[in-house]
Motif scaffolding. Structure first.
Motif, PDB file in Angstrom:
ATOM      1  N   MET A 139       0.846  -1.177   0.000  1.00 13.17           N
ATOM      2  CA  MET A 139       0.000   0.000   0.000  1.00 13.17           C
ATOM      3  C   MET A 139       0.892   1.240   0.000  1.00 13.17           C
ATOM      4  O   MET A 139       1.920   1.275   0.645  1.00 13.17           O
ATOM      5  N   ALA A 140       0.414   2.237  -0.714  1.00  9.13           N
ATOM      6  CA  ALA A 140       1.169   3.481  -0.841  1.00  9.13           C
ATOM      7  C   ALA A 140       0.548   4.559   0.041  1.00  9.13           C
ATOM      8  O   ALA A 140      -0.656   4.554   0.299  1.00  9.13           O
ATOM      9  N   GLN A 141       1.354   5.475   0.488  1.00 10.21           N
ATOM     10  CA  GLN A 141       0.908   6.616   1.273  1.00 10.21           C
ATOM     11  C   GLN A 141       0.918   7.846   0.373  1.00 10.21           C
ATOM     12  O   GLN A 141       1.874   8.058  -0.379  1.00 10.21           O
ATOM     13  N   VAL A 142      -0.141   8.635   0.440  1.00 10.61           N
ATOM     14  CA  VAL A 142      -0.257   9.845  -0.367  1.00 10.61           C
ATOM     15  C   VAL A 142      -0.715  10.972   0.538  1.00 10.61           C
ATOM     16  O   VAL A 142      -1.591  10.779   1.378  1.00 10.61           O
ATOM     17  N   GLU A 143      -0.121  12.127   0.337  1.00 11.93           N
ATOM     18  CA  GLU A 143      -0.565  13.305   1.073  1.00 11.93           C
ATOM     19  C   GLU A 143      -1.261  14.231   0.093  1.00 11.93           C
ATOM     20  O   GLU A 143      -0.734  14.540  -0.978  1.00 11.93           O
ATOM     21  N   ILE A 144      -2.490  14.635   0.443  1.00 14.62           N
ATOM     22  CA  ILE A 144      -3.225  15.585  -0.382  1.00 14.62           C
ATOM     23  C   ILE A 144      -3.641  16.759   0.499  1.00 14.62           C
ATOM     24  O   ILE A 144      -3.700  16.639   1.724  1.00 14.62           O
ATOM     25  N   GLU A 145      -3.917  17.865  -0.151  1.00  8.90           N
ATOM     26  CA  GLU A 145      -4.379  19.049   0.578  1.00  8.90           C
ATOM     27  C   GLU A 145      -5.749  19.448   0.056  1.00  8.90           C
ATOM     28  O   GLU A 145      -5.947  19.620  -1.147  1.00  8.90           O
ATOM     29  N   ILE A 146      -6.681  19.567   0.980  1.00  8.21           N
ATOM     30  CA  ILE A 146      -8.041  19.972   0.635  1.00  8.21           C
ATOM     31  C   ILE A 146      -8.474  21.042   1.624  1.00  8.21           C
ATOM     32  O   ILE A 146      -8.435  20.824   2.832  1.00  8.21           O
ATOM     33  N   GLY A 147      -8.850  22.180   1.078  1.00  2.58           N
ATOM     34  CA  GLY A 147      -9.317  23.274   1.927  1.00  2.58           C
ATOM     35  C   GLY A 147      -8.270  23.768   2.905  1.00  2.58           C
ATOM     36  O   GLY A 147      -8.602  24.172   4.008  1.00  2.58           O
ATOM     37  N   GLY A 148      -7.006  23.715   2.496  1.00  6.85           N
ATOM     38  CA  GLY A 148      -5.933  24.191   3.364  1.00  6.85           C
ATOM     39  C   GLY A 148      -5.463  23.188   4.396  1.00  6.85           C
ATOM     40  O   GLY A 148      -4.557  23.471   5.173  1.00  6.85           O
ATOM     41  N   ARG A 149      -6.046  22.024   4.431  1.00  7.27           N
ATOM     42  CA  ARG A 149      -5.636  20.981   5.382  1.00  7.27           C
ATOM     43  C   ARG A 149      -4.966  19.834   4.638  1.00  7.27           C
ATOM     44  O   ARG A 149      -5.430  19.422   3.582  1.00  7.27           O
ATOM     45  N   ARG A 150      -3.914  19.334   5.229  1.00  7.91           N
ATOM     46  CA  ARG A 150      -3.207  18.194   4.644  1.00  7.91           C
ATOM     47  C   ARG A 150      -3.786  16.899   5.202  1.00  7.91           C
ATOM     48  O   ARG A 150      -4.106  16.813   6.383  1.00  7.91           O
ATOM     49  N   HIS A 151      -3.900  15.917   4.309  1.00  8.90           N
ATOM     50  CA  HIS A 151      -4.451  14.617   4.706  1.00  8.90           C
ATOM     51  C   HIS A 151      -3.534  13.519   4.183  1.00  8.90           C
ATOM     52  O   HIS A 151      -3.160  13.531   3.013  1.00  8.90           O
ATOM     53  N   GLU A 152      -3.185  12.574   5.067  1.00  5.20           N
ATOM     54  CA  GLU A 152      -2.419  11.389   4.686  1.00  5.20           C
ATOM     55  C   GLU A 152      -3.408  10.273   4.367  1.00  5.20           C
ATOM     56  O   GLU A 152      -4.274   9.954   5.180  1.00  5.20           O
ATOM     57  N   LEU A 153      -3.298   9.725   3.183  1.00  2.00           N
ATOM     58  CA  LEU A 153      -4.202   8.654   2.762  1.00  2.00           C
ATOM     59  C   LEU A 153      -3.395   7.454   2.284  1.00  2.00           C
ATOM     60  O   LEU A 153      -2.267   7.590   1.812  1.00  2.00           O
ATOM     61  N   THR A 154      -4.008   6.321   2.384  1.00  3.13           N
ATOM     62  CA  THR A 154      -3.416   5.089   1.881  1.00  3.13           C
ATOM     63  C   THR A 154      -4.190   4.657   0.646  1.00  3.13           C
ATOM     64  O   THR A 154      -5.413   4.780   0.592  1.00  3.13           O
ATOM     65  N   CYS A 155      -3.452   4.200  -0.351  1.00  7.08           N
ATOM     66  CA  CYS A 155      -4.094   3.698  -1.573  1.00  7.08           C
ATOM     67  C   CYS A 155      -3.277   2.526  -2.096  1.00  7.08           C
ATOM     68  O   CYS A 155      -2.185   2.246  -1.609  1.00  7.08           O
ATOM     69  N   ARG A 156      -3.812   1.856  -3.085  1.00  2.00           N
ATOM     70  CA  ARG A 156      -3.081   0.756  -3.712  1.00  2.00           C
ATOM     71  C   ARG A 156      -1.869   1.307  -4.451  1.00  2.00           C
ATOM     72  O   ARG A 156      -1.906   2.426  -4.968  1.00  2.00           O
ATOM     73  N   ASP A 157      -0.838   0.517  -4.527  1.00  4.67           N
ATOM     74  CA  ASP A 157       0.342   0.914  -5.286  1.00  4.67           C
ATOM     75  C   ASP A 157      -0.057   1.213  -6.728  1.00  4.67           C
ATOM     76  O   ASP A 157      -0.850   0.490  -7.327  1.00  4.67           O
TER      77      ASP A 157
END
Length: 105
Positions: free
Chosen positions: A1-19
């Motif tokens: 599983m891969a880790q991805v950081e996205i920003e929505i509305g000025g907040r950063r979120h760490e998410l996990t997704c499939r490789d």
């Protein structure tokens, strides 16, 4: 599983997704962030929950319109195919009459 950081509305979120899905998740995050930015500019100061709710509703509306357009396109395509089939049947009928000897005189 891969880790991805996205920003929505000025907040950063760490998410996990499939490789291999990292770029897609980042793209979706940018789309949601852009839409929430549109909502924020349109309604002014509002709670984060309200902004997210309105953003979700706008995205759901866009999805519904896209689905309806796709369904309409499929219906129109089916109608074109039906019309083409009728034309082909008429052409075959005409061709059969022309091929019968003595009937085209």
């Amino acid at each position: 599983m891969a880790q991805v950081e996205i920003e929505i509305g000025g907040r950063r979120h760490e998410l996990t997704c499939r490789d291999g899905e990292e770029d897609r998740l980042r793209l979706l995050g940018r789309l949601v962030d852009a839409k929430i930015g549109d909502v924020s500019r349109a309604i002014g100061k509002a709670s984060e929950a309200r902004e997210l709710l309105l953003t979700a509703l706008l995205l759901a509306d866009e999805l519904d319109e896209a689905r309806n357009a796709a369904a309409k396109g499929r219906i129109e395509e089916a109608q074109r195919i039906t019309a083409m089939e009728r034309c082909a049947e008429k052409l075959e009928s005409i061709a059969m009459r022309l091929e019968k000897p003595g009937e085209n005189a």
